[in-house]
Scaffold this motif. Structure first.
Motif, PDB file in Angstrom:
ATOM      1  N   UNK A  97       0.865  -1.667   0.089  1.00 33.80           N
ATOM      2  CA  UNK A  97      -0.091   0.027  -0.145  1.00 33.80           C
ATOM      3  C   UNK A  97       1.238   1.301   0.291  1.00 33.80           C
ATOM      4  N   UNK A  98       2.260   1.267   0.442  1.00 35.86           N
ATOM      5  CA  UNK A  98       2.947   2.324   0.996  1.00 35.86           C
ATOM      6  C   UNK A  98       3.728   2.740  -0.308  1.00 35.86           C
ATOM      7  N   UNK A  99       3.862   1.197  -1.010  1.00 32.44           N
ATOM      8  CA  UNK A  99       4.880   1.766  -2.552  1.00 32.44           C
ATOM      9  C   UNK A  99       3.427   2.624  -3.757  1.00 32.44           C
ATOM     10  N   UNK A 100       2.152   1.836  -3.878  1.00 31.62           N
ATOM     11  CA  UNK A 100       1.096   2.037  -4.318  1.00 31.62           C
ATOM     12  C   UNK A 100       1.499   3.728  -4.442  1.00 31.62           C
ATOM     13  N   UNK A 101       1.797   4.176  -3.440  1.00 23.09           N
ATOM     14  CA  UNK A 101       1.450   5.463  -3.207  1.00 23.09           C
ATOM     15  C   UNK A 101       2.503   6.616  -3.374  1.00 23.09           C
ATOM     16  N   UNK A 102       3.876   5.707  -4.039  1.00 24.56           N
ATOM     17  CA  UNK A 102       5.386   6.193  -3.886  1.00 24.56           C
ATOM     18  C   UNK A 102       4.864   7.608  -5.036  1.00 24.56           C
ATOM     19  N   UNK A 103       4.300   7.703  -5.760  1.00 16.98           N
ATOM     20  CA  UNK A 103       4.524   8.486  -7.315  1.00 16.98           C
ATOM     21  C   UNK A 103       3.637   9.942  -6.825  1.00 16.98           C
ATOM     22  N   UNK A 104       2.654   9.817  -5.451  1.00 16.39           N
ATOM     23  CA  UNK A 104       2.071  11.132  -5.094  1.00 16.39           C
ATOM     24  C   UNK A 104       2.676  11.430  -3.629  1.00 16.39           C
ATOM     25  N   UNK A 105       3.374  10.772  -3.525  1.00 20.00           N
ATOM     26  CA  UNK A 105       3.698  11.178  -2.229  1.00 20.00           C
ATOM     27  C   UNK A 105       5.188  12.732  -2.370  1.00 20.00           C
ATOM     28  N   UNK A 106       4.927  13.213  -1.128  1.00 25.02           N
ATOM     29  CA  UNK A 106       6.476  14.390  -1.206  1.00 25.02           C
ATOM     30  C   UNK A 106       6.868  13.819  -0.929  1.00 25.02           C
ATOM     31  N   UNK A 107       7.999  14.938  -2.141  1.00 26.95           N
ATOM     32  CA  UNK A 107       9.334  14.198  -2.284  1.00 26.95           C
ATOM     33  C   UNK A 107      10.589  14.537  -1.087  1.00 26.95           C
ATOM     34  N   UNK A 108      10.228  14.916   0.182  1.00 26.40           N
ATOM     35  CA  UNK A 108      11.022  14.479   1.412  1.00 26.40           C
ATOM     36  C   UNK A 108      10.304  13.381   1.803  1.00 26.40           C
ATOM     37  N   UNK A 109       9.464  12.656   1.545  1.00 24.12           N
ATOM     38  CA  UNK A 109       9.012  11.106   2.549  1.00 24.12           C
ATOM     39  C   UNK A 109       9.607   9.916   1.502  1.00 24.12           C
ATOM     40  N   UNK A 110       9.226  10.374  -0.072  1.00 28.05           N
ATOM     41  CA  UNK A 110       9.946   9.389  -1.079  1.00 28.05           C
ATOM     42  C   UNK A 110      10.811   9.356  -0.594  1.00 28.05           C
ATOM     43  N   UNK A 111      11.965  10.541  -0.184  1.00 30.45           N
ATOM     44  CA  UNK A 111      13.564  10.263   0.417  1.00 30.45           C
ATOM     45  C   UNK A 111      13.555   9.423   1.373  1.00 30.45           C
ATOM     46  N   UNK A 112      13.038   9.622   2.701  1.00 31.92           N
ATOM     47  CA  UNK A 112      13.069   8.895   3.336  1.00 31.92           C
ATOM     48  C   UNK A 112      12.593   8.186   3.748  1.00 31.92           C
ATOM     49  N   UNK A 113      11.633   6.948   2.668  1.00 35.02           N
ATOM     50  CA  UNK A 113      11.528   6.185   3.080  1.00 35.02           C
ATOM     51  C   UNK A 113      12.561   4.889   2.248  1.00 35.02           C
ATOM     52  N   UNK A 114      12.475   3.614   3.315  1.00 36.27           N
ATOM     53  CA  UNK A 114      13.337   2.393   3.559  1.00 36.27           C
ATOM     54  C   UNK A 114      13.090   1.386   3.338  1.00 36.27           C
ATOM     55  N   UNK A 115      13.628   0.275   2.774  1.00 37.11           N
ATOM     56  CA  UNK A 115      13.627  -0.924   1.831  1.00 37.11           C
ATOM     57  C   UNK A 115      14.405  -1.530   2.634  1.00 37.11           C
ATOM     58  N   UNK A 116      14.993  -1.817   3.198  1.00 38.60           N
ATOM     59  CA  UNK A 116      16.274  -3.180   3.158  1.00 38.60           C
ATOM     60  C   UNK A 116      16.330  -4.068   3.637  1.00 38.60           C
ATOM     61  N   UNK A 117      17.144  -5.719   3.635  1.00 38.03           N
ATOM     62  CA  UNK A 117      17.898  -5.896   3.982  1.00 38.03           C
ATOM     63  C   UNK A 117      18.751  -6.707   4.248  1.00 38.03           C
ATOM     64  N   UNK A 118      19.740  -7.274   5.184  1.00 42.04           N
ATOM     65  CA  UNK A 118      21.438  -7.537   4.852  1.00 42.04           C
ATOM     66  C   UNK A 118      21.271  -8.583   5.888  1.00 42.04           C
ATOM     67  N   UNK A 119      22.055  -9.582   5.295  1.00 37.30           N
ATOM     68  CA  UNK A 119      22.414 -10.797   5.494  1.00 37.30           C
ATOM     69  C   UNK A 119      23.694 -11.089   6.509  1.00 37.30           C
ATOM     70  N   UNK A 120      23.522 -11.583   7.518  1.00 34.84           N
ATOM     71  CA  UNK A 120      24.711 -11.040   8.895  1.00 34.84           C
ATOM     72  C   UNK A 120      24.930 -12.766   8.566  1.00 34.84           C
ATOM     73  N   UNK A 121      26.429 -12.790   9.357  1.00 35.51           N
ATOM     74  CA  UNK A 121      26.404 -14.481  10.271  1.00 35.51           C
ATOM     75  C   UNK A 121      26.922 -14.674  11.610  1.00 35.51           C
ATOM     76  N   UNK A 122      25.892 -14.664  12.370  1.00 32.49           N
ATOM     77  CA  UNK A 122      25.503 -14.325  13.285  1.00 32.49           C
ATOM     78  C   UNK A 122      24.893 -15.607  14.421  1.00 32.49           C
TER      79      UNK A 122
END
Length: 230
Positions: free
Chosen positions: A154-179
């Motif tokens: 739902x958030x990604x569906x709104x990306x194109x109309x999202x105000x630029x500062x919020x588009x720049x703040x949005x984050x999707x990430x994952x990191x593989x660690x050995x723990x």
């Protein structure tokens, strides 16, 4: 780690999809972490009946909407979720029977019932219950995971109309660690501590929020990778 920080989403940096917390910690859904102490003023602690009630993604999403957007009727919730009023009413009754939602008598009338969440968060922190009800726990976790996935879409569906500062703040990430398991628990706890240092979306803290502050959802998944096991 794969970096996909191009275009209007400079915060997107996925290895394969999301940013990780062990168990599930959601204001809108369920906290399934024995290390989290529930607040009796705002939290409900899951029992077996509650586990089974939340083992359905529609109910998790309904509870989420009531907690984040406030009281609503079955008709309003059905419109938001793309369901029929009858199906929505059925799931609300199931949530009500388990104590998660209650009728808002100040708003309701003879023709239409308004519902509200009975608590801010839901906790599952009883190791004995988790051991006794593995199927119900897994069903609940899957429902919360489905709700998380829906919110991301739902958030990604709104990306194109999202105000630029919020588009720049949005984050999707994952990191593989050995723990080790101990290191993984420490990482989980440190992530939680970082998030706890920021303003919560509660009526008490909203009054002191600066201009421009909006609701931001942090989803944290710490997931051992079964692909590495023989």
């Amino acid at each position: 780690m794969t970096d996909a920080t191009s275009g209007p989403l400079p915060g997107v940096t996925p290895d394969s999809g999301v940013t990780p917390d062990s168990g599930v910690t959601t204001d809108s859904g369920v906290t399934t972490d024995p290390g989290v102490s529930p607040d009796p003023r705002h939290d409900v602690v899951l029992d077996a009946r509650g586990l089974r009630a939340l083992a359905h993604p529609v109910r998790v999403r309904l509870l989420e909407l009531l907690r984040l957007r406030g009281p609503a009727t079955a008709t309003l919730l059905a419109q938001r979720m793309g369901l029929t009023s009858g199906a929505t009413s059925y799931h609300l009754r199931r949530l009500g029977a388990a104590g998660f939602v209650e009728e808002d008598t100040e708003r309701g009338n003879a023709r239409e019932r308004w519902w509200r969440s009975a608590h801010r968060t839901t906790s599952l922190n009883d190791p004995d219950l988790i051991a006794r009800e593995p199927d119900a726990v897994l069903g609940c976790l899957r429902s919360v995971a489905a709700a998380h996935s829906l919110r991301v879409q739902q958030a990604l569906n709104e990306v194109e109309t999202m105000p630029e500062p919020w588009g720049q703040a949005l984050s999707l990430s994952d990191v593989s660690l050995l723990l080790t398991p101990a290191e993984t628990r420490r990482l989980r706890d440190e992530l939680r501590s970082v998030v706890a240092g920021f303003r919560r979306d509660t009526p008490e803290e909203a009054a002191a929020a600066p201009t421009g502050a909006e609701r931001v959802v942090i989803m944290s998944h710490v997931l051992p990778d079964p692909a590495d096991r023989p």
